[in-house]
Design an enzyme around this catalytic site. Sequence first.
Site, PDB file in Angstrom:
ATOM      1  N   HIS A   8       0.824  -1.224   0.000  1.00 17.61           N
ATOM      2  CA  HIS A   8       0.000   0.000   0.000  1.00 17.61           C
ATOM      3  C   HIS A   8       0.855   1.270   0.000  1.00 17.61           C
ATOM      4  CE1 HIS A   8      -3.632  -2.281   0.360  1.00 17.61           C
ATOM      5  NE2 HIS A   8      -3.285  -2.826   1.510  1.00 17.61           N
ATOM      6  N   ASP A  40      -2.239 -10.702  -2.541  1.00 16.44           N
ATOM      7  CA  ASP A  40      -2.846 -10.276  -1.285  1.00 16.44           C
ATOM      8  C   ASP A  40      -4.329  -9.990  -1.559  1.00 16.44           C
ATOM      9  OD1 ASP A  40      -1.978  -9.050   1.584  1.00 16.44           O
ATOM     10  OD2 ASP A  40      -3.583  -7.818   0.718  1.00 16.44           O
TER      11      ASP A  40
HETATM   12 ZN   LIG Z   1      -4.092  -7.279   2.487  1.00 14.07          ZN
END
Ligand SMILES: [Zn+2]
Length: 372
Positions: free
Chosen positions: A171, A207
């Site tokens: 992220h 993910d």
């Molecule tokens: Zn994640």
Amino acid sequence: MQVVYSPAHLGHDIDTETVMGLGIPANEVAERAEKIRSALEADGGFDLTGPTDHGEDPITAVHDPGLVRFLEEAWSEARSQGIGRPFLAADTYPNRAMFEGMSPEAMERLVREPRHVGGRAGFWGLDTAAPLVAGTYVAARAAVDVALTTVDLVLGGQTAAYGLCRPPGHHAARAMYGGYCFFNNAAIAAHAITQATGERVAILDVDYHHGNGSQQIFWRRGDVRYVSIHADPERQYPFFLGRADETGEGEGAGENLNIPLAAGATNADYLEATDRALEAIAAVPGSVVVVSLGFDTYGLDPIGDFALTTDVYHEVGRRVAALGRRLVILQEGGYHRPSLGENARAWLRGAEGRDFDPLPSAGFSPGGAVAG
Ligand SMILES: [Zn+2]
């Protein structure tokens, strides 16, 4: 398989995080990496090794140096500004509408890092989901070294190696941290591989969440293909990126492939998406794939809504290895602690072409149930 691990992550441990303003017991805790480490040690087929120091240059090759400085100073700044909280998190962010109608020249002047450390956290941060504590910077630097040491092993001749990175990274954008992530381990690894080999590199992100940081960093680059299977951002974090129509721009046009999945995605749905992702990677040259490996796709994960079971991780690992490319496998998310070790062991054994049987001590069945 060689596994790179550093105990420095233990200094970045947190009790509480906030979700929509409410304090809840933290999900991204040190126990996660320890669960994986102990399962791989119990397996007997994995060799643990420590990372080597790669310095700051590979980080600033991908990230804004201002972000690095902020993360380095944030905790001591918070203390010297008299902020005695157990962790540092922002609550004010420069939302784009705050500057609506102002010229680009005015923006250049107005959007700047303030002095208050809470304001600085808002300037560099995406959200409240990356609480910063005394050991965060050292842990984040170590996670990068874990990733880069994994790259060294693979460029040194290993077919595959696994970096037990914590904190995770996908992220984190060029000039932004957030979502439990501080430095983008996978992006730093992918960039380093392009520099060392002159080859194209692919990132396969499995993910549960979209890796908005990896997408942003390589958005205009033609030498790194980013392919991600994740929860549709219409209903899930990071909400503002991760849709199927985001495909890159400029030299990166066509190099970004997002495969968002609906809630309740099954093993069959996931394998179909995996085959699509692998096809996109096989379509371009290159000999190394960086895998952003998350297990928040697991059926019992507290923050995910997919329905995957442990045996599908073994099969996904097997299919990824069947690409015939060398694999730099880096840990991202996964928050159901009782299953994390077994899920990682299943995936990595699949990637090595070994069978998977649950460890008797795991109290665990590959169908997804945890005993007790
Ligand atoms: Zn994640």
